[in-house]
Design a protein around this motif. Structure first.
Motif, PDB file in Angstrom:
ATOM      1  N   MET A   1       0.844  -1.196   0.000  1.00 42.76           N
ATOM      2  CA  MET A   1       0.000   0.000   0.000  1.00 42.76           C
ATOM      3  C   MET A   1       0.880   1.246   0.000  1.00 42.76           C
ATOM      4  N   ILE A   2       0.555   2.224  -0.841  1.00 44.73           N
ATOM      5  CA  ILE A   2       1.322   3.451  -0.926  1.00 44.73           C
ATOM      6  C   ILE A   2       0.937   4.376   0.219  1.00 44.73           C
ATOM      7  N   MET A   3       1.948   4.893   0.941  1.00 42.50           N
ATOM      8  CA  MET A   3       1.709   5.736   2.097  1.00 42.50           C
ATOM      9  C   MET A   3       1.321   7.145   1.664  1.00 42.50           C
ATOM     10  N   GLN A   4       0.681   7.856   2.622  1.00 37.85           N
ATOM     11  CA  GLN A   4       0.418   9.280   2.479  1.00 37.85           C
ATOM     12  C   GLN A   4       0.716   9.933   3.823  1.00 37.85           C
ATOM     13  N   SER A   5       1.200  11.169   3.800  1.00 38.31           N
ATOM     14  CA  SER A   5       1.370  11.928   5.033  1.00 38.31           C
ATOM     15  C   SER A   5       0.953  13.356   4.756  1.00 38.31           C
ATOM     16  N   ASN A   6       0.988  14.195   5.769  1.00 38.30           N
ATOM     17  CA  ASN A   6       0.575  15.580   5.589  1.00 38.30           C
ATOM     18  C   ASN A   6       1.483  16.333   4.625  1.00 38.30           C
ATOM     19  N   SER A   7       2.751  15.942   4.559  1.00 41.72           N
ATOM     20  CA  SER A   7       3.701  16.715   3.765  1.00 41.72           C
ATOM     21  C   SER A   7       4.397  15.917   2.664  1.00 41.72           C
ATOM     22  N   ILE A   8       4.164  14.639   2.597  1.00 37.86           N
ATOM     23  CA  ILE A   8       4.704  13.804   1.514  1.00 37.86           C
ATOM     24  C   ILE A   8       3.525  13.084   0.864  1.00 37.86           C
ATOM     25  N   GLU A   9       3.283  13.403  -0.402  1.00 40.97           N
ATOM     26  CA  GLU A   9       2.142  12.830  -1.112  1.00 40.97           C
ATOM     27  C   GLU A   9       2.631  11.877  -2.200  1.00 40.97           C
ATOM     28  N   MET A  34       9.577  14.417   7.968  1.00 41.55           N
ATOM     29  CA  MET A  34       9.414  14.355   6.517  1.00 41.55           C
ATOM     30  C   MET A  34      10.459  13.460   5.870  1.00 41.55           C
ATOM     31  N   ILE A  35      11.697  13.522   6.370  1.00 43.33           N
ATOM     32  CA  ILE A  35      12.732  12.642   5.830  1.00 43.33           C
ATOM     33  C   ILE A  35      12.347  11.185   6.059  1.00 43.33           C
ATOM     34  N   GLU A  36      11.821  10.896   7.242  1.00 43.80           N
ATOM     35  CA  GLU A  36      11.390   9.522   7.514  1.00 43.80           C
ATOM     36  C   GLU A  36      10.229   9.134   6.609  1.00 43.80           C
ATOM     37  N   VAL A  40       9.869   6.033   3.914  1.00 44.62           N
ATOM     38  CA  VAL A  40       8.739   5.098   3.831  1.00 44.62           C
ATOM     39  C   VAL A  40       8.171   5.076   2.421  1.00 44.62           C
ATOM     40  N   ALA A  41       8.062   6.257   1.800  1.00 47.75           N
ATOM     41  CA  ALA A  41       7.551   6.319   0.423  1.00 47.75           C
ATOM     42  C   ALA A  41       8.449   5.542  -0.527  1.00 47.75           C
ATOM     43  N   LEU A  42       9.768   5.662  -0.357  1.00 48.59           N
ATOM     44  CA  LEU A  42      10.700   4.897  -1.190  1.00 48.59           C
ATOM     45  C   LEU A  42      10.486   3.403  -1.019  1.00 48.59           C
ATOM     46  N   SER A  43      10.311   2.977   0.221  1.00 48.94           N
ATOM     47  CA  SER A  43      10.080   1.559   0.493  1.00 48.94           C
ATOM     48  C   SER A  43       8.792   1.081  -0.177  1.00 48.94           C
ATOM     49  N   ASP A  44       7.756   1.914  -0.101  1.00 49.07           N
ATOM     50  CA  ASP A  44       6.485   1.541  -0.720  1.00 49.07           C
ATOM     51  C   ASP A  44       6.611   1.450  -2.240  1.00 49.07           C
ATOM     52  N   VAL A  45       7.323   2.429  -2.828  1.00 44.43           N
ATOM     53  CA  VAL A  45       7.542   2.408  -4.279  1.00 44.43           C
ATOM     54  C   VAL A  45       8.319   1.153  -4.674  1.00 44.43           C
ATOM     55  N   GLN A  92      20.337  10.004   9.319  1.00 44.42           N
ATOM     56  CA  GLN A  92      19.034   9.858   8.684  1.00 44.42           C
ATOM     57  C   GLN A  92      19.055  10.382   7.251  1.00 44.42           C
ATOM     58  N   LEU A  93      19.684  11.553   7.050  1.00 42.25           N
ATOM     59  CA  LEU A  93      19.785  12.099   5.696  1.00 42.25           C
ATOM     60  C   LEU A  93      20.667  11.213   4.826  1.00 42.25           C
ATOM     61  N   ARG A  94      21.779  10.734   5.382  1.00 40.62           N
ATOM     62  CA  ARG A  94      22.644   9.806   4.630  1.00 40.62           C
ATOM     63  C   ARG A  94      21.853   8.578   4.205  1.00 40.62           C
ATOM     64  N   ASP A  95      21.064   8.028   5.100  1.00 43.95           N
ATOM     65  CA  ASP A  95      20.308   6.814   4.776  1.00 43.95           C
ATOM     66  C   ASP A  95      19.285   7.084   3.683  1.00 43.95           C
ATOM     67  N   LEU A  96      18.640   8.255   3.711  1.00 40.08           N
ATOM     68  CA  LEU A  96      17.691   8.595   2.651  1.00 40.08           C
ATOM     69  C   LEU A  96      18.394   8.643   1.296  1.00 40.08           C
ATOM     70  N   VAL A  97      19.544   9.304   1.246  1.00 43.39           N
ATOM     71  CA  VAL A  97      20.294   9.395  -0.008  1.00 43.39           C
ATOM     72  C   VAL A  97      20.710   8.006  -0.487  1.00 43.39           C
ATOM     73  N   LEU A  98      21.210   7.180   0.422  1.00 38.68           N
ATOM     74  CA  LEU A  98      21.610   5.819   0.043  1.00 38.68           C
ATOM     75  C   LEU A  98      20.426   5.021  -0.489  1.00 38.68           C
ATOM     76  N   GLU A  99      19.288   5.159   0.146  1.00 36.00           N
ATOM     77  CA  GLU A  99      18.116   4.406  -0.296  1.00 36.00           C
ATOM     78  C   GLU A  99      17.645   4.871  -1.670  1.00 36.00           C
ATOM     79  N   MET A 100      17.800   6.166  -1.967  1.00 35.62           N
ATOM     80  CA  MET A 100      17.480   6.647  -3.313  1.00 35.62           C
ATOM     81  C   MET A 100      18.447   6.058  -4.332  1.00 35.62           C
ATOM     82  N   LEU A 101      19.730   6.072  -3.997  1.00 38.88           N
ATOM     83  CA  LEU A 101      20.732   5.527  -4.916  1.00 38.88           C
ATOM     84  C   LEU A 101      20.552   4.027  -5.136  1.00 38.88           C
ATOM     85  N   GLN A 102      20.139   3.325  -4.091  1.00 37.94           N
ATOM     86  CA  GLN A 102      20.033   1.870  -4.153  1.00 37.94           C
ATOM     87  C   GLN A 102      18.651   1.389  -4.588  1.00 37.94           C
ATOM     88  N   LEU A 103      17.677   2.291  -4.692  1.00 36.38           N
ATOM     89  CA  LEU A 103      16.357   1.881  -5.167  1.00 36.38           C
ATOM     90  C   LEU A 103      16.509   1.273  -6.556  1.00 36.38           C
TER      91      LEU A 103
END
Length: 264
Positions: A1-9, A34-36, A40-45, A92-103
């Protein structure tokens, strides 16, 4: 299921998922929450099988103004606890960048306005970046007394050491046409057509065999970017260390008080 939040759609159109940073009143500046949510959105994608490509964009007039300075400047009564928090934020920011690169699915940044600091880092972590004419790009961190530690190795990876040095040391925000010239953006598109062009590019990526696209993206990271993972971790340490200095306290306070900093 694709997540939704107040600031990440997140919106799914066939094989394309569009992730929109939507905190327009703060120019889409990123909080820890928002970074978290982006992670989560990356994981869902990643897990959504019908999605083959992701488009990342911002709502309103900005792509992303970087980290939320008010949150960065907030401190508690315990200095040791603050130091732990600074380290966690950098990781946390490093992990977000890594997860984007590794997606394993391509990410296309549709940069609709200013992308600075951590927002510029999101652009660099994408595989393809297209931009509107209003999409400035830069790293203001030195003028805040802090360091773009996670973004620095990523910038050098994408552009080379020379352009990275200029952007990081000068704190300049360059216009879209110059960012296009040096290779930050791959093309510029009028603002009303930006998302449609991003989806068109996404569908071109989705037309390839999924396994071939995934292996190609992994190959680029594991060969050309072989040292990048280690460098990102070193950058996170530099980011956290810079936050412990008097310069960081002065720079962040000056920004919030809308005055020039008085460097120690």
């Amino acid at each position: 299921m694709i997540m939704q939040s107040n600031s990440i759609e997140v919106r799914v159109d066939g094989p394309v998922a569009t992730v929109t940073i939507n905190r327009q009143q703060k120019r889409n500046a990123l909080t820890r929450a928002m970074i978290e949510d982006l992670r989560v959105a990356l994981s869902d994608v990643h897990q959504e099988r019908r999605v083959r490509v992701m488009v990342l964009t911002g709502a309103g007039a900005a792509f992303c103004a970087g980290r939320d300075v008010e949150e960065m400047a907030a401190g508690g009564p315990d200095p040791a606890a603050d130091m732990v928090r600074w380290g966690e934020e950098a990781e946390q920011l490093r992990d977000l960048v890594l997860e984007m690169l590794q997606l394993p699915k391509p990410i296309i940044a549709a940069v609709n306005g200013p992308a600075v600091g951590a927002g510029a880092g999101l652009v660099l972590a994408a595989d393809i970046a297209i931009a509107s004419p209003e999409a400035t790009f830069g790293f203001p961190e030195p003028r805040l007394g802090v360091v773009a530690g996670v973004e620095s190795p990523l910038l050098a990876f994408r552009l080379g050491a020379g352009p990275a040095s200029r952007l990081l040391l000068s704190s300049q925000q360059i216009p879209a046409d110059e960012a296009l010239r040096i290779g930050v953006y791959h093309e510029t598109v009028d603002t009303p057509l930006l998302w449609a062009r991003a989806v068109e590019l996404a569908k071109e990526c989705a037309a390839g065999a999924p396994e071939s696209v995934q292996l190609t993206k992994r190959l680029l990271l594991e060969t050309v970017g072989e040292q990048l993972v280690t460098q990102l971790s070193s950058g996170a340490i530099a980011t956290a260390t810079a936050r412990t200095t008097e310069a960081a306290q002065q720079g962040l306070e000056a920004f919030l008080e809308k005055r020039e900093p008085e460097w120690p």
